[in-house]
Write a protein that holds these residues in place. Structure first.
Motif, PDB file in Angstrom:
ATOM      1  N   SER A   1       0.832  -1.199   0.000  1.00  0.00           N
ATOM      2  CA  SER A   1       0.000   0.000   0.000  1.00  0.00           C
ATOM      3  C   SER A   1       0.867   1.250   0.000  1.00  0.00           C
ATOM      4  N   ARG A   2       0.548   2.169  -0.866  1.00  0.00           N
ATOM      5  CA  ARG A   2       1.137   3.514  -0.850  1.00  0.00           C
ATOM      6  C   ARG A   2       0.191   4.469  -0.141  1.00  0.00           C
ATOM      7  N   LYS A   3      -1.104   4.147  -0.204  1.00  0.00           N
ATOM      8  CA  LYS A   3      -2.133   4.986   0.415  1.00  0.00           C
ATOM      9  C   LYS A   3      -1.914   5.106   1.918  1.00  0.00           C
ATOM     10  N   VAL A   4      -1.517   4.019   2.561  1.00  0.00           N
ATOM     11  CA  VAL A   4      -1.284   4.034   4.010  1.00  0.00           C
ATOM     12  C   VAL A   4      -0.206   5.046   4.361  1.00  0.00           C
ATOM     13  N   LEU A   5       0.870   5.070   3.587  1.00  0.00           N
ATOM     14  CA  LEU A   5       1.950   6.019   3.863  1.00  0.00           C
ATOM     15  C   LEU A   5       1.499   7.451   3.668  1.00  0.00           C
ATOM     16  N   LEU A   6       0.695   7.688   2.649  1.00  0.00           N
ATOM     17  CA  LEU A   6       0.178   9.044   2.418  1.00  0.00           C
ATOM     18  C   LEU A   6      -0.678   9.513   3.587  1.00  0.00           C
ATOM     19  N   ARG A   7      -1.529   8.627   4.074  1.00  0.00           N
ATOM     20  CA  ARG A   7      -2.390   8.995   5.202  1.00  0.00           C
ATOM     21  C   ARG A   7      -1.588   9.213   6.471  1.00  0.00           C
ATOM     22  N   GLU A   8      -0.557   8.382   6.692  1.00  0.00           N
ATOM     23  CA  GLU A   8       0.291   8.568   7.871  1.00  0.00           C
ATOM     24  C   GLU A   8       1.020   9.895   7.812  1.00  0.00           C
ATOM     25  N   GLN A   9       1.518  10.247   6.635  1.00  0.00           N
ATOM     26  CA  GLN A   9       2.210  11.529   6.490  1.00  0.00           C
ATOM     27  C   GLN A   9       1.237  12.693   6.645  1.00  0.00           C
ATOM     28  N   HIS A  10       0.032  12.519   6.102  1.00  0.00           N
ATOM     29  CA  HIS A  10      -0.992  13.541   6.221  1.00  0.00           C
ATOM     30  C   HIS A  10      -1.321  13.804   7.694  1.00  0.00           C
ATOM     31  N   LYS A  11      -1.422  12.726   8.469  1.00  0.00           N
ATOM     32  CA  LYS A  11      -1.711  12.846   9.892  1.00  0.00           C
ATOM     33  C   LYS A  11      -0.556  13.504  10.634  1.00  0.00           C
ATOM     34  N   ALA A  12       0.673  13.131  10.270  1.00  0.00           N
ATOM     35  CA  ALA A  12       1.857  13.709  10.931  1.00  0.00           C
ATOM     36  C   ALA A  12       2.010  15.188  10.642  1.00  0.00           C
ATOM     37  N   ASP A  13       1.534  15.602   9.457  1.00  0.00           N
ATOM     38  CA  ASP A  13       1.635  17.013   9.077  1.00  0.00           C
ATOM     39  C   ASP A  13       0.494  17.854   9.646  1.00  0.00           C
ATOM     40  N   GLY A  14      -0.343  17.250  10.455  1.00  0.00           N
ATOM     41  CA  GLY A  14      -1.416  17.990  11.105  1.00  0.00           C
ATOM     42  C   GLY A  14      -2.531  18.408  10.184  1.00  0.00           C
ATOM     43  N   GLY A  15      -2.799  17.611   9.172  1.00  0.00           N
ATOM     44  CA  GLY A  15      -3.915  17.898   8.281  1.00  0.00           C
ATOM     45  C   GLY A  15      -3.543  18.650   7.034  1.00  0.00           C
ATOM     46  N   ALA A  16      -2.242  18.964   6.863  1.00  0.00           N
ATOM     47  CA  ALA A  16      -1.814  19.655   5.650  1.00  0.00           C
ATOM     48  C   ALA A  16      -1.945  18.713   4.465  1.00  0.00           C
ATOM     49  N   PRO A  17      -2.108  19.246   3.254  1.00  0.00           N
ATOM     50  CA  PRO A  17      -2.205  18.384   2.076  1.00  0.00           C
ATOM     51  C   PRO A  17      -0.999  17.458   2.001  1.00  0.00           C
ATOM     52  N   PRO A  18      -1.206  16.158   1.872  1.00  0.00           N
ATOM     53  CA  PRO A  18      -0.107  15.205   1.910  1.00  0.00           C
ATOM     54  C   PRO A  18       0.809  15.303   0.709  1.00  0.00           C
ATOM     55  N   MET A  19       2.123  15.126   0.969  1.00  0.00           N
ATOM     56  CA  MET A  19       3.096  15.040  -0.110  1.00  0.00           C
ATOM     57  C   MET A  19       3.333  13.566  -0.378  1.00  0.00           C
ATOM     58  N   PRO A  20       3.250  13.110  -1.619  1.00  0.00           N
ATOM     59  CA  PRO A  20       3.439  11.693  -1.914  1.00  0.00           C
ATOM     60  C   PRO A  20       4.828  11.228  -1.506  1.00  0.00           C
ATOM     61  N   PRO A  21       4.955   9.952  -1.079  1.00  0.00           N
ATOM     62  CA  PRO A  21       6.280   9.406  -0.814  1.00  0.00           C
ATOM     63  C   PRO A  21       7.141   9.493  -2.059  1.00  0.00           C
ATOM     64  N   PRO A  22       8.467   9.495  -1.887  1.00  0.00           N
ATOM     65  CA  PRO A  22       9.372   9.678  -3.018  1.00  0.00           C
ATOM     66  C   PRO A  22       9.059   8.723  -4.158  1.00  0.00           C
ATOM     67  N   LEU A  23       9.066   9.241  -5.363  1.00  0.00           N
ATOM     68  CA  LEU A  23       8.822   8.441  -6.561  1.00  0.00           C
ATOM     69  C   LEU A  23       9.858   8.871  -7.575  1.00  0.00           C
ATOM     70  N   ARG A  24      10.653   7.919  -8.061  1.00  0.00           N
ATOM     71  CA  ARG A  24      11.705   8.252  -9.017  1.00  0.00           C
ATOM     72  C   ARG A  24      11.465   7.505 -10.314  1.00  0.00           C
ATOM     73  N   ARG A  25      11.889   8.116 -11.375  1.00  0.00           N
ATOM     74  CA  ARG A  25      11.763   7.480 -12.679  1.00  0.00           C
ATOM     75  C   ARG A  25      13.160   7.280 -13.263  1.00  0.00           C
ATOM     76  N   PRO A  26      13.334   6.217 -14.085  1.00  0.00           N
ATOM     77  CA  PRO A  26      14.655   5.945 -14.663  1.00  0.00           C
ATOM     78  C   PRO A  26      15.073   7.055 -15.607  1.00  0.00           C
ATOM     79  N   PRO A  27      16.412   7.231 -15.791  1.00  0.00           N
ATOM     80  CA  PRO A  27      16.902   8.281 -16.695  1.00  0.00           C
ATOM     81  C   PRO A  27      16.373   8.081 -18.107  1.00  0.00           C
ATOM     82  N   GLU A  28      16.271   9.206 -18.835  1.00  0.00           N
ATOM     83  CA  GLU A  28      15.796   9.152 -20.210  1.00  0.00           C
ATOM     84  C   GLU A  28      16.707   8.257 -21.048  1.00  0.00           C
ATOM     85  N   GLY A  29      16.078   7.490 -21.913  1.00  0.00           N
ATOM     86  CA  GLY A  29      16.857   6.639 -22.809  1.00  0.00           C
ATOM     87  C   GLY A  29      17.080   5.251 -22.274  1.00  0.00           C
ATOM     88  N   ARG A  30      16.891   5.041 -20.962  1.00  0.00           N
ATOM     89  CA  ARG A  30      17.080   3.719 -20.392  1.00  0.00           C
ATOM     90  C   ARG A  30      15.747   2.993 -20.398  1.00  0.00           C
TER      91      ARG A  30
END
Length: 281
Positions: free
Chosen positions: A238-267
């Motif tokens: 689940s990624r949703k659980v982490l978003l909700r936990e972060q949302h709760k820790a931030d005191g109700g502020a709009p949640p920032m998604p957990p880090p998401l990285r994409r591979p370099p261009e061309g790979r």
């Protein structure tokens, strides 16, 4: 103690020498080379402030009586205590952290079923870890792994490689994984080498997701939490659980998604054409 080795008591040692005549004798504390060479005895005594931990005796005469032994031990005790006082006045107890330059011997336990995985064909895997880190790795049949290295960094590097290769997936743990396959119902994410799990479309975000591709694509790296392992050993993420936990820790502020990285261009994204593992629905 200075290196941070967690000993229970400091130990000091002293050498007591003897010069004996037919009608008298004298004991010498902390003998040097000439006193050892020309004397009749070298009686080494080591111990803590509470008692003796070891003795070693060299004699050049036929023997010594109980009186000399008692006097030697008494004299060694006073000298040992004096040495311990000086030691403890400099450093009262072992340092909390082991010195970075101190040799390391680390022990960890793995599933015995994964011993073959750690060793690899013809020992290729374990040899690769040892060559890359400079560590020496020994494995017992019960899954106990011993890692030794002259430095902390090398031992820890080898330990991380062993753990990454043999780690068991645990419910409640957060992993950083790579998306290997996308289906209409969710994304398969590799969280450990050779081990993936399904993050259902309903668990990808804390808001409605119409298409999996709206959140991630093959090759993306994102944080997920293991929420269940079913009777068929299939991992649910689940990624949703982490978003909700972060949302709760931030005191109700709009949640920032957990880090998401994409591979370099061309790979080309790894696993773009992979099929879903057998048995998955």
């Amino acid at each position: 103690m200075d290196a941070g080795v967690p000993i229970s008591d400091p130990v000091a040692g002293i050498s007591i020498g003897l010069v004996k005549e037919p009608d008298r004798y004298i004991l010498l504390t902390d003998i040097m080379g000439d006193e050892d060479h020309f004397g009749d005895m070298d009686f080494k005594v080591a111990g803590t402030g509470r008692g003796i931990t070891g003795i070693q005796l060299d004699l050049k005469i036929d023997g010594i009586n109980a009186e000399i032994i008692k006097a030697t031990l008494d004299q060694a005790r006073e000298a040992r205590r004096e040495i311990l006082k000086i030691m403890l006045s400099t450093l009262r107890q072992p340092r909390r952290d082991i010195s970075k330059t101190a040799p390391r011997l680390l022990t960890l336990k793995i599933n015995p079923d994964k011993i073959g995985l750690l060793i690899g064909p013809g020992g290729k895997t374990i040899k690769g870890i040892q060559e890359a880190t400079g560590a020496k790795i020994d494995i017992e049949d019960d899954g106990t792994v011993y890692i030794s290295h002259s430095e902390a960094a090398g031992a820890e590097a080898a330990k991380l490689k062993v753990e990454a290769l043999t780690e068991e997936v645990r419910v409640g743990k957060v992993y950083e994984g790579r998306v290997t396959s996308i289906k209409d119902f969710g994304a398969f994410i590799e969280i450990l080498p050779g081990r993936d799990g399904l993050c259902h479309i309903s668990e990808l975000d804390d808001k409605y997701v119409g298409r999996v591709e709206d959140v991630c694509k093959v090759g993306d790296v994102l944080q997920v939490k293991v929420i269940a392992i079913d009777e068929h050993d299939r991992v649910k993420l689940s990624r949703k659980v982490l978003l909700r936990e972060q949302h709760k820790a931030d005191g109700g502020a709009p949640p920032m998604p957990p880090p998401l990285r994409r591979p370099p261009e061309g790979r080309p994204p790894r696993g773009e054409h992979e099929r879903a593992p057998r048995g998955r629905e």
